[in-house]
Design a protein around this motif. Structure first.
Motif, mmCIF file in Angstrom:
data_model
loop_
_atom_site.group_PDB
_atom_site.id
_atom_site.type_symbol
_atom_site.label_atom_id
_atom_site.label_comp_id
_atom_site.label_asym_id
_atom_site.label_seq_id
_atom_site.Cartn_x
_atom_site.Cartn_y
_atom_site.Cartn_z
ATOM 1 N N LYS A 1 1.773 -1.150 5.403
ATOM 2 C CA LYS A 1 2.770 -0.079 5.399
ATOM 3 C C LYS A 1 3.440 0.020 4.038
ATOM 4 C CE LYS A 1 6.833 1.595 7.924
ATOM 5 N NZ LYS A 1 7.771 1.313 9.041
ATOM 6 N N ASP A 2 3.726 -1.131 3.423
ATOM 7 C CA ASP A 2 4.359 -1.144 2.100
ATOM 8 C C ASP A 2 3.443 -0.521 1.048
ATOM 9 O OD1 ASP A 2 6.505 -2.498 3.256
ATOM 10 O OD2 ASP A 2 5.703 -4.471 2.742
ATOM 11 N N MET A 3 2.167 -0.876 1.092
ATOM 12 C CA MET A 3 1.219 -0.333 0.118
ATOM 13 C C MET A 3 1.032 1.161 0.334
ATOM 14 S SD MET A 3 -0.828 -1.640 -2.371
ATOM 15 C CE MET A 3 -0.172 -0.293 -3.377
ATOM 16 N N TYR A 4 0.940 1.557 1.593
ATOM 17 C CA TYR A 4 0.749 2.971 1.931
ATOM 18 C C TYR A 4 1.951 3.808 1.503
ATOM 19 C CZ TYR A 4 0.054 7.141 4.834
ATOM 20 O OH TYR A 4 -0.087 8.424 5.272
ATOM 21 N N ASN A 5 3.144 3.302 1.758
ATOM 22 C CA ASN A 5 4.345 4.028 1.340
ATOM 23 C C ASN A 5 4.366 4.223 -0.168
ATOM 24 O OD1 ASN A 5 5.362 4.324 3.921
ATOM 25 N ND2 ASN A 5 6.666 2.517 3.816
ATOM 26 N N ALA A 6 3.977 3.193 -0.917
ATOM 27 C CA ALA A 6 4.030 3.273 -2.374
ATOM 28 C C ALA A 6 3.044 4.299 -2.920
ATOM 29 C CB ALA A 6 3.762 1.895 -2.984
ATOM 30 N N VAL A 7 1.816 4.295 -2.435
ATOM 31 C CA VAL A 7 0.812 5.221 -2.988
ATOM 32 C C VAL A 7 1.030 6.652 -2.527
ATOM 33 C CG1 VAL A 7 -0.963 3.455 -3.283
ATOM 34 C CG2 VAL A 7 -0.867 4.745 -1.140
ATOM 35 N N THR A 8 1.785 6.844 -1.452
ATOM 36 C CA THR A 8 2.028 8.216 -0.984
ATOM 37 C C THR A 8 3.364 8.773 -1.457
ATOM 38 O OG1 THR A 8 2.853 7.325 1.117
ATOM 39 C CG2 THR A 8 0.554 8.022 1.045
ATOM 40 N N LYS A 9 4.318 7.907 -1.751
ATOM 41 C CA LYS A 9 5.613 8.385 -2.246
ATOM 42 C C LYS A 9 5.614 8.582 -3.757
ATOM 43 C CE LYS A 9 8.461 6.592 1.532
ATOM 44 N NZ LYS A 9 9.562 5.666 1.941
ATOM 45 N N LYS A 10 4.902 7.744 -4.461
ATOM 46 C CA LYS A 10 4.860 7.865 -5.921
ATOM 47 C C LYS A 10 3.844 8.906 -6.391
ATOM 48 C CE LYS A 10 7.841 4.617 -7.138
ATOM 49 N NZ LYS A 10 9.056 4.902 -7.953
ATOM 50 N N VAL A 11 2.872 9.202 -5.528
ATOM 51 C CA VAL A 11 1.858 10.218 -5.844
ATOM 52 C C VAL A 11 1.727 11.128 -4.629
ATOM 53 C CG1 VAL A 11 -0.524 10.651 -6.556
ATOM 54 C CG2 VAL A 11 0.624 8.546 -7.274
ATOM 55 N N HIS A 12 1.864 12.426 -4.833
ATOM 56 C CA HIS A 12 1.783 13.369 -3.721
ATOM 57 C C HIS A 12 0.329 13.754 -3.451
ATOM 58 C CE1 HIS A 12 6.162 14.706 -4.807
ATOM 59 N NE2 HIS A 12 6.112 13.530 -4.205
ATOM 60 N N VAL A 13 0.054 14.058 -2.195
ATOM 61 C CA VAL A 13 -1.306 14.401 -1.816
ATOM 62 C C VAL A 13 -1.774 15.682 -2.497
ATOM 63 C CG1 VAL A 13 -0.685 15.762 0.222
ATOM 64 C CG2 VAL A 13 -2.853 14.530 0.184
ATOM 65 N N THR A 14 -0.846 16.528 -2.914
ATOM 66 C CA THR A 14 -1.197 17.779 -3.584
ATOM 67 C C THR A 14 -1.344 17.627 -5.095
ATOM 68 O OG1 THR A 14 1.171 18.308 -3.634
ATOM 69 C CG2 THR A 14 -0.128 19.224 -1.819
ATOM 70 N N ASP A 15 -1.056 16.440 -5.631
ATOM 71 C CA ASP A 15 -1.195 16.208 -7.069
ATOM 72 C C ASP A 15 -2.661 16.261 -7.493
ATOM 73 O OD1 ASP A 15 1.532 15.897 -7.319
ATOM 74 O OD2 ASP A 15 1.479 13.698 -7.323
ATOM 75 N N LYS A 16 -2.866 16.466 -8.791
ATOM 76 C CA LYS A 16 -4.228 16.504 -9.316
ATOM 77 C C LYS A 16 -4.900 15.139 -9.289
ATOM 78 C CE LYS A 16 -3.400 20.394 -12.488
ATOM 79 N NZ LYS A 16 -3.402 20.802 -13.917
ATOM 80 N N VAL A 17 -4.088 14.095 -9.193
ATOM 81 C CA VAL A 17 -4.622 12.735 -9.198
ATOM 82 C C VAL A 17 -4.250 12.023 -7.910
ATOM 83 C CG1 VAL A 17 -4.595 12.567 -11.703
ATOM 84 C CG2 VAL A 17 -2.576 11.864 -10.391
ATOM 85 N N SER A 18 -4.857 10.897 -7.688
ATOM 86 C CA SER A 18 -4.566 10.068 -6.529
ATOM 87 C C SER A 18 -4.331 8.634 -6.983
ATOM 88 C CB SER A 18 -5.727 10.095 -5.528
ATOM 89 O OG SER A 18 -5.789 11.324 -4.849
ATOM 90 N N ALA A 19 -3.804 7.833 -6.074
ATOM 91 C CA ALA A 19 -3.610 6.406 -6.333
ATOM 92 C C ALA A 19 -4.263 5.617 -5.219
ATOM 93 C CB ALA A 19 -2.125 6.078 -6.424
ATOM 94 N N ALA A 20 -4.692 4.409 -5.556
ATOM 95 C CA ALA A 20 -5.264 3.501 -4.566
ATOM 96 C C ALA A 20 -4.810 2.095 -4.889
ATOM 97 C CB ALA A 20 -6.789 3.583 -4.566
ATOM 98 N N GLY A 21 -4.530 1.321 -3.853
ATOM 99 C CA GLY A 21 -4.065 -0.043 -4.073
ATOM 100 C C GLY A 21 -4.579 -0.998 -3.021
ATOM 101 N N THR A 22 -4.926 -2.199 -3.445
ATOM 102 C CA THR A 22 -5.409 -3.243 -2.549
ATOM 103 C C THR A 22 -4.622 -4.522 -2.785
ATOM 104 O OG1 THR A 22 -7.662 -2.366 -2.453
ATOM 105 C CG2 THR A 22 -7.384 -4.686 -1.917
ATOM 106 N N MET A 23 -4.273 -5.203 -1.689
ATOM 107 C CA MET A 23 -3.612 -6.504 -1.754
ATOM 108 C C MET A 23 -4.557 -7.577 -1.214
ATOM 109 S SD MET A 23 0.264 -5.718 -0.418
ATOM 110 C CE MET A 23 1.448 -4.796 -1.430
ATOM 111 N N VAL A 24 -4.625 -8.710 -1.918
ATOM 112 C CA VAL A 24 -5.483 -9.821 -1.520
ATOM 113 C C VAL A 24 -4.674 -11.109 -1.545
ATOM 114 C CG1 VAL A 24 -7.479 -11.222 -2.204
ATOM 115 C CG2 VAL A 24 -7.612 -8.726 -2.311
ATOM 116 N N LYS A 25 -4.907 -11.971 -0.576
ATOM 117 C CA LYS A 25 -4.219 -13.260 -0.516
ATOM 118 C C LYS A 25 -4.983 -14.287 -1.337
ATOM 119 C CE LYS A 25 -2.392 -16.659 2.770
ATOM 120 N NZ LYS A 25 -2.276 -17.007 4.219
ATOM 121 N N PRO A 26 -4.391 -14.819 -2.399
ATOM 122 C CA PRO A 26 -5.080 -15.792 -3.251
ATOM 123 C C PRO A 26 -5.539 -17.025 -2.475
ATOM 124 C CG PRO A 26 -3.110 -14.973 -4.351
ATOM 125 C CD PRO A 26 -3.055 -14.470 -2.936
ATOM 126 N N GLY A 27 -6.714 -17.517 -2.845
ATOM 127 C CA GLY A 27 -7.242 -18.730 -2.241
ATOM 128 C C GLY A 27 -7.902 -18.537 -0.897
#
Length: 743
Positions: free
Chosen positions: A344-370
């Motif tokens: 939810k945190d990652m989704y909120n960030a990529v959708t609030k900082k970048v709008h779906v109507t913008d010319k560009v998009s954002a994508a983010g992945t979180m991984v647990k080290p080890g």
């Protein structure tokens, strides 16, 4: 109902009856009787003669039916229900008794009295059809109908197999009779009825009584009332004609017929029948919820990734057909690594900082080290097929083999991989190099020999004032291109390629191998956010690389656990090397290009910015000891220059890694780590060194240096300054910018 047709005179009708009776006798006595008609009228049982038949497949006794699989997040929440056929297998005691009575009473009232063949039914149907001049009435027993349904189920989506399973031929009828006879010997009537109720189609994508009960009444089959059970039982004969959604009056009339049958055979009382007949249909319809498109908080892309894992990983079958069968048959309980809160945190960030109507998009992945566990996977555009709503099924966080595109040039976020290779091969962390503002790519060793290009391509720093000598620490902070090209020459391309292999980026997002070319260090070859998050997770885990994993367990229809892909964790570099890289990348966030991205609680973070030439892509990949996150920002086709552009309602004269993807990363990490314990990195001591002073960049909001000049085969992807060559060009169709990056 089959259309009626006139047969003329009474004599013609009698002739029709004789023909029908002859066929019935031929099929029921000549064929079934050849081995057995198990009919009470003849006093014979299936056991008397079934020995002449070969054993039938076990699939007819305990059928493996296609049913829905459930995908769950790490806390047990349902991500999505996925199926080829919406079905949930029930046991007899999980079905309302009135449902079982209703299905028998309307379809085969003598089910518990006859064997596999109901001779009385055959004779009755022959008489009725002769009287009416039709062939409308059949005489198939419920057991025979079940056998036919199994053949249809086994046909699946194979149209030819389906036509064969439903072909009205004597040979097909004989086969069904033989199977029905054997089933009556091997299974009890109650078992056959239970199997029938689980396999039968009730319309609206509902297979089996549990799916039907949920579809039309939004409840489980064990809770069905008399009128509800009657309506569902009546559907089986013709799910389209008696569809309660499109033909409610026909559905109610059919339901009432079933209620009267229940009364006739004393399965309900007159008072119950009266109340049931007076009741409205009471439909509480639930739309079919199939597939990843139903997932919330942007989990559709992760759900799709799970599908690709099961259909591609050899742990689920040696061949593609075997793995497809596992997925299609379903009935799986799939437990995953995804953390719903971090998602939810990652989704909120990529959708609030970048709008779906913008010319560009954002994508983010979180991984647990080890561990390799994927904790979050989100992007700006929603999952789906409706282009008018800016939906897509292209997963920008992964490579093409797993449902993504061809990836994106990571720019300077690739430089720490060279630093790791250099340190691992004995280069001191204090190494100083001249780092001119511009230079030709030098001759450099490869795993096969030496790389040298007669065209003398050049590489340059972001600013002409960026002049060395620099140490490795300061060069990483400022992201100095020429320093890392010189370090690459000193280390060699082969050790860097080998380190990239160990860290999961030896294979690019498009499935091809990473090329050994000097521009490799500048991140000119396309990778995915999942790959980069996994690389940096290795630094956080003190050199332990784990391949990404999405599944924690998969439980089959028999309740047993299936094997799942392992993370295959390995020490990709020594702990001291990883500690050195962590120290360098802490410097980036404390004093370098990522210094504006500190978290609210002040905990130590390490990371690296990356921006490709012409601003076709921008990255920030950063981490704490507990969490690694990679964020990409750019055009989906890799062909949108992020200059003079508005993103998320904010105007950018030119996007950099620190001010484009950086704040997305910062927002997601602030929320994801809120309230969690603060831990610190293991670091190494680096003696203080006097370094040249570099004037600020043209853009005062961003430190200088994060824009590389260098392309595949060593050529500068962005060209020379002041109108030089430009190679290679952007690739609008492939999701690749073809451009390198730096800061």
């Amino acid at each position: 109902m089959a259309p009626t047709r006139s047969t003329g005179s009474a004599l013609d009708k009698a002739g029709l009856g004789v023909k029908f009776l002859g066929s019935a006798v031929l099929a029921g006595i000549l064929v079934a009787g050849m081995a057995l008609p198990a009919v009470g009228a003849f006093g014979l049982t299936a056991k008397d003669t079934a020995e002449s038949f070969d054993n039938i497949p076990d699939d007819f006794k305990t059928p493996t039916l296609s049913q829905a699989s459930m995908i769950y997040d790490a806390k047990g929440g349902l991500i999505a229900k996925v199926y080829d056929r919406d079905r949930t297998i029930l046991t007899a005691d999980q079905m309302a008794p009135v449902m079982r009575h209703a299905q028998v009473d309307i379809e085969d009232a003598r089910f518990y009295e006859h064997g596999a063949v109901d001779l009385k039914g055959v004779l009755r149907a022959a008489t009725k059809n002769a009287e009416s001049g039709t062939t409308a009435q059949g005489a198939s027993t419920l057991t025979q109908q079940y056998v036919k349904n199994v053949f249809v189920e086994q046909a699946g989506d194979d149209q030819q197999a389906f036509l064969e399973a439903t072909k009205k031929s004597m040979g097909r009828k004989i086969q069904e009779l033989k199977y029905a006879i054997k089933l009556e010997e091997d299974l009890s009537k109650d078992q056959i009825l239970t199997n029938y109720l689980n396999i039968t189609f009730y319309g609206h994508q509902a297979y089996g009584i549990e799916a039907a009960s949920n579809r039309y009444f939004s409840k489980s089959a064990k809770d069905l009332t008399i009128p509800e059970a009657a309506m569902l039982a009546g559907l089986v004969q013709n799910p389209s004609a008696y569809d309660p959604i499109t033909h409610p009056q026909a559905a109610q009339t059919r339901r009432n017929t079933v209620i009267n049958k229940l009364l006739e055979f004393k399965h309900i009382s007159p008072d119950e029948a009266k109340a049931a007949l007076a009741a409205p249909l009471g439909i509480k319809y639930s739309e079919p919820q199939n597939g990843c498109i139903t997932a919330q908080n942007g989990m559709g892309f992760f759900c799709d990734y799970v599908r690709h894992v099961i259909k591609q990983d050899p742990v689920f079958g040696k061949t593609a057909a075997e793995r497809q069968k596992v997925w299609s048959q379903g009935g799986l309980k799939i437990n995953t690594t995804i953390d719903p809160d971090k998602q939810k945190d990652m989704y909120n960030a990529v959708t609030k900082k970048v709008h779906v109507t913008d010319k560009v998009s954002a994508a983010g992945t979180m991984v647990k080290p080890g561990t390799g566990e994927i904790l979050a996977m989100a992007q700006t555009r929603p999952y789906g097929l409706d282009e008018s709503k800016k939906q897509t099924v292209l997963n920008l966080n992964v490579g093409s083999a797993m449902g993504g595109g061809n990836g994106f040039s990571p720019g300077s976020t690739f430089k720490p991989i060279l630093a790791a290779a250099a340190l691992e091969n004995g280069v001191p962390i204090t190494q100083e190099l001249s780092s001119p503002p511009k230079m030709e790519y030098p001759s450099v060793s490869t795993c096969q020999g030496m790389w040298k290009d007669a065209g003398k391509p050049t590489v340059q720093n972001e600013s002409a004032q960026e002049v060395g000598p620099y140490s490795m620490q300061i060069a990483m902070q400022k992201s100095v291109n020429t320093y890392f090209v010189q370090l690459e020459q000193q280390t060699g391309l082969c050790p860097m390629k080998q380190m990239a292999d160990k860290l999961g980026v030896g294979t690019l997002a498009n499935g091809k191998a990473l090329q050994e070319v000097p521009s490799m260090v500048l991140g000119t070859q396309e990778v995915s956010p999942l790959q980069m998050a996994s690389v940096y997770a290795s630094f956080a885990a003190r050199g332990v690389y784990c391949s990404p994993v999405a599944l924690t367990s998969v439980i089959g229809t028999d309740g047993k656990k299936l094997d799942v892909p392992k993370a295959n964790c390995n020490q990709a570099m020594s702990q001291s090397t990883a500690d050195g890289v962590n120290t360098l990348l802490l410097g980036v966030t404390e004093k370098g290009t990522g210094s504006s991205l500190g978290l609210d609680d002040g905990r130590p973070i390490a990371g690296k910015t990356g921006t490709t030439d012409e601003r076709y892509a921008a990255w920030f990949t950063g981490y704490t000891p507990e969490l690694a996150t990679s964020v990409w920002l750019g055009g989906v086709g890799g062909n949108v220059s992020m200059k003079n552009i508005t993103i998320g309602g904010k105007y950018f004269p030119s996007v950099y890694g620190a001010d484009g993807p950086g704040p997305i990363w910062q927002m997601a990490m602030n929320d994801a780590l809120d309230g969690t314990p603060v831990t610190r990195f293991q670091t190494v001591d680096i003696p203080a060194q006097q370094q040249p002073t570099t004037p600020p960049a043209t853009d005062p909001s961003t430190p200088s240096g994060d824009n590389a000049q260098g392309g595949t085969n060593g050529w500068p992807a962005g060209g020379l300054t002041n109108g030089g060559i430009s190679w290679p060009p952007p690739n609008p169709g492939g999701g690749n910018s073809g451009k390198p990056g730096h800061r």
